[in-house]
Scaffold this motif. Structure first.
Motif, PDB file in Angstrom:
ATOM      1  N   GLY A 168       1.425 -12.082   7.345  1.00 58.28           N
ATOM      2  CA  GLY A 168       2.759 -11.494   7.288  1.00 58.28           C
ATOM      3  C   GLY A 168       3.301 -11.390   5.887  1.00 58.28           C
ATOM      4  O   GLY A 168       4.518 -11.456   5.668  1.00 58.28           O
ATOM      5  N   GLU A 169       2.409 -11.234   4.906  1.00 58.55           N
ATOM      6  CA  GLU A 169       2.836 -11.154   3.513  1.00 58.55           C
ATOM      7  C   GLU A 169       3.293  -9.735   3.189  1.00 58.55           C
ATOM      8  O   GLU A 169       2.713  -9.012   2.382  1.00 58.55           O
ATOM      9  CB  GLU A 169       1.698 -11.584   2.591  1.00 58.55           C
ATOM     10  N   ALA A 170       4.350  -9.328   3.861  1.00 60.55           N
ATOM     11  CA  ALA A 170       4.888  -7.980   3.686  1.00 60.55           C
ATOM     12  C   ALA A 170       5.646  -7.867   2.379  1.00 60.55           C
ATOM     13  O   ALA A 170       6.137  -8.863   1.825  1.00 60.55           O
ATOM     14  CB  ALA A 170       5.795  -7.624   4.856  1.00 60.55           C
ATOM     15  N   TYR A 171       5.733  -6.653   1.915  1.00 59.99           N
ATOM     16  CA  TYR A 171       6.496  -6.338   0.706  1.00 59.99           C
ATOM     17  C   TYR A 171       7.969  -6.658   0.948  1.00 59.99           C
ATOM     18  O   TYR A 171       8.537  -6.276   1.976  1.00 59.99           O
ATOM     19  CB  TYR A 171       6.315  -4.861   0.381  1.00 59.99           C
ATOM     20  N   LEU A 172       8.595  -7.372   0.035  1.00 63.19           N
ATOM     21  CA  LEU A 172      10.002  -7.719   0.163  1.00 63.19           C
ATOM     22  C   LEU A 172      10.868  -6.675  -0.528  1.00 63.19           C
ATOM     23  O   LEU A 172      10.607  -6.288  -1.660  1.00 63.19           O
ATOM     24  CB  LEU A 172      10.278  -9.100  -0.442  1.00 63.19           C
ATOM     25  N   PHE A 173      11.899  -6.224   0.185  1.00 63.53           N
ATOM     26  CA  PHE A 173      12.871  -5.326  -0.412  1.00 63.53           C
ATOM     27  C   PHE A 173      13.886  -6.158  -1.200  1.00 63.53           C
ATOM     28  O   PHE A 173      14.149  -7.314  -0.877  1.00 63.53           O
ATOM     29  CB  PHE A 173      13.602  -4.534   0.675  1.00 63.53           C
ATOM     30  N   ARG A 228       1.902  -3.799   0.481  1.00 66.47           N
ATOM     31  CA  ARG A 228       1.373  -3.177  -0.718  1.00 66.47           C
ATOM     32  C   ARG A 228      -0.153  -3.148  -0.676  1.00 66.47           C
ATOM     33  O   ARG A 228      -0.779  -4.045  -0.119  1.00 66.47           O
ATOM     34  CB  ARG A 228       1.823  -3.941  -1.960  1.00 66.47           C
ATOM     35  N   VAL A 229      -0.716  -2.123  -1.293  1.00 64.53           N
ATOM     36  CA  VAL A 229      -2.169  -2.029  -1.487  1.00 64.53           C
ATOM     37  C   VAL A 229      -2.427  -1.893  -2.977  1.00 64.53           C
ATOM     38  O   VAL A 229      -1.789  -1.076  -3.653  1.00 64.53           O
ATOM     39  CB  VAL A 229      -2.765  -0.815  -0.742  1.00 64.53           C
ATOM     40  N   TYR A 230      -3.348  -2.710  -3.487  1.00 64.40           N
ATOM     41  CA  TYR A 230      -3.680  -2.693  -4.906  1.00 64.40           C
ATOM     42  C   TYR A 230      -5.080  -2.092  -5.089  1.00 64.40           C
ATOM     43  O   TYR A 230      -5.920  -2.170  -4.183  1.00 64.40           O
ATOM     44  CB  TYR A 230      -3.633  -4.106  -5.473  1.00 64.40           C
ATOM     45  N   PHE A 257       2.344   0.801   2.655  1.00 60.65           N
ATOM     46  CA  PHE A 257       2.255   1.386   3.988  1.00 60.65           C
ATOM     47  C   PHE A 257       3.138   0.589   4.929  1.00 60.65           C
ATOM     48  O   PHE A 257       3.310  -0.622   4.784  1.00 60.65           O
ATOM     49  CB  PHE A 257       0.806   1.436   4.490  1.00 60.65           C
ATOM     50  N   ASN A 258       3.721   1.302   5.882  1.00 62.10           N
ATOM     51  CA  ASN A 258       4.688   0.706   6.786  1.00 62.10           C
ATOM     52  C   ASN A 258       4.052   0.400   8.130  1.00 62.10           C
ATOM     53  O   ASN A 258       3.371   1.249   8.712  1.00 62.10           O
ATOM     54  CB  ASN A 258       5.877   1.658   6.978  1.00 62.10           C
ATOM     55  N   VAL A 259       4.274  -0.805   8.603  1.00 60.53           N
ATOM     56  CA  VAL A 259       3.852  -1.195   9.947  1.00 60.53           C
ATOM     57  C   VAL A 259       5.122  -1.381  10.778  1.00 60.53           C
ATOM     58  O   VAL A 259       5.759  -2.440  10.716  1.00 60.53           O
ATOM     59  CB  VAL A 259       3.029  -2.499   9.932  1.00 60.53           C
TER      60      VAL A 259
END
Length: 348
Positions: A118-123, A101-103, A55-57
């Motif tokens: 701030g553990e956002a998904y890394l591109f 990410r959601v698990y 999901f995008n914030v």
């Protein structure tokens, strides 16, 4: 008048305390059950069928909007408890933008903790070994989740933006995989790739061998880009670098097809022909002695190292067989026989 004796009163007090304790315990259990249940997440069938749930914030998103964003992606949470958890973790004051990410085994608590840290998904984006600068730009322009600030820039403007001293973009970006958060500017990614290539070149140049035949770090970059395009196998870099170094030393044309092809420009898409070999371009290494004016692609550290530590050899020619095997030759006659046998398939 009816009167309670002392024992009766004490017994009633004891009963009252027991009921009060039982009520308190029941209340605690109820509250505990609420928080346990409220902490759970539910995934829709569609969400579970996805390879990964993200999901995008976006920047500036209010924390209170997160449950609605999650629901849109098929992740259902208890709205009240989620907002409470955001406050408990401090994420409501320091919400980091990005893709998360959601698990399946996540809870409300684990998601909000991820948001607070701030553990956002890394591109990820990769610059392939030997790729040209126009291939790099095309690939970056097609990448989702970043700001495309460089898309309409001229080469000159881009060089200035990344702090490059060079006057040509080619060869300046280190082939590697780059990881970054969403919504980052593509200029920052290119700047990182540029600075990484500069660091590699500086380190390798400082430790160069005595037998290298280039006079400047930029010349090393040029020759390394040729080696990068000429080798079929990594272990052949040093010997191919040695062959080209021998040619430079005796002032023999490099005669490298990849350089000629590069000189044809971005639109070239066919096989190299005789007309290309006779064409007057600065990259036609069949028509002049020495290096072309710029690199012809982005070389790896391995190729840069190879041209600064070339193999000591008497070879002046080489071909690559169809299976990738290198066939070096000392004389033109040997080379022509190798071409006849392995390229033209005409035997000995």
């Amino acid at each position: 008048m009816f009167k309670f004796n002392t024992d009766t009163i004490e017994k009633l007090k004891a009963v009252d305390k027991r009921y009060w304790a039982m009520g308190l315990a029941a209340g605690v259990v109820a509250v505990g059950l609420f928080f346990v249940c409220a902490n759970q997440i539910t995934l829709t069938d569609e969400a579970l069928s996805k390879k990964e749930i993200t999901f995008n914030v976006p920047p500036g998103t209010p924390a209170a909007r997160i449950p609605a964003i999650l629901e849109k992606e098929g992740v259902e949470v208890n709205d009240f408890y989620f907002k409470l958890s955001l406050r408990l973790t401090g994420a409501h004051k320091n919400l980091h933008a990005g893709f998360y990410r959601v698990y399946p085994d996540d809870t409300v608590g684990s998601i909000t903790e991820r948001l607070s840290k701030g553990e956002a998904y890394l591109f990820s984006w990769r610059i392939p070994d030997g790729s040209t600068y126009w291939e790099v730009r095309k690939s970056l322009n097609a990448l989702d989740g970043i700001k495309h600030d460089s898309r309409d820039m001229t080469a000159e403007a881009l060089l200035f933006a990344i702090g490059a001293k060079e006057t040509h973009l080619e060869g300046l970006f280190a082939p590697d995989t780059y990881n970054f958060h969403a919504n980052v500017s593509d200029l920052l990614i290119l700047k990182k790739a540029y600075e990484q290539q500069q660091a590699i070149l500086t380190e390798e140049w400082t430790n160069r061998g005595a037998d290298c035949q280039v006079d400047t770090p930029y010349e090393a970059l040029i020759l390394a880009s040729i080696v990068e395009r000429e080798v079929a196998r990594s272990e052949d870099r040093a010997i191919v670098a040695g062959i080209f170094s021998n040619r430079l030393r005796i002032k023999m044309p490099l005669q490298t097809d990849p350089s000629v092809i590069y000189g044809e420009g971005e639109s070239f898409g066919g096989d190299i022909k005789r007309k290309h070999l006779s064409k007057k371009t600065p990259y036609n290494t069949y028509r002049f002695v020495g290096l072309p004016p710029t690199p012809i692609g982005n070389p790896t550290r391995e190729s840069i190292h190879a041209v600064l530590h070339p193999a000591k050899t008497d070879y002046l020619y080489f071909i690559n067989k169809a299976n990738g095997d290198l066939v070096p030759s000392k004389t033109l006659a040997e080379h022509n026989r190798a071409v006849r046998r392995y390229i033209l398939n005409k035997g000995q």
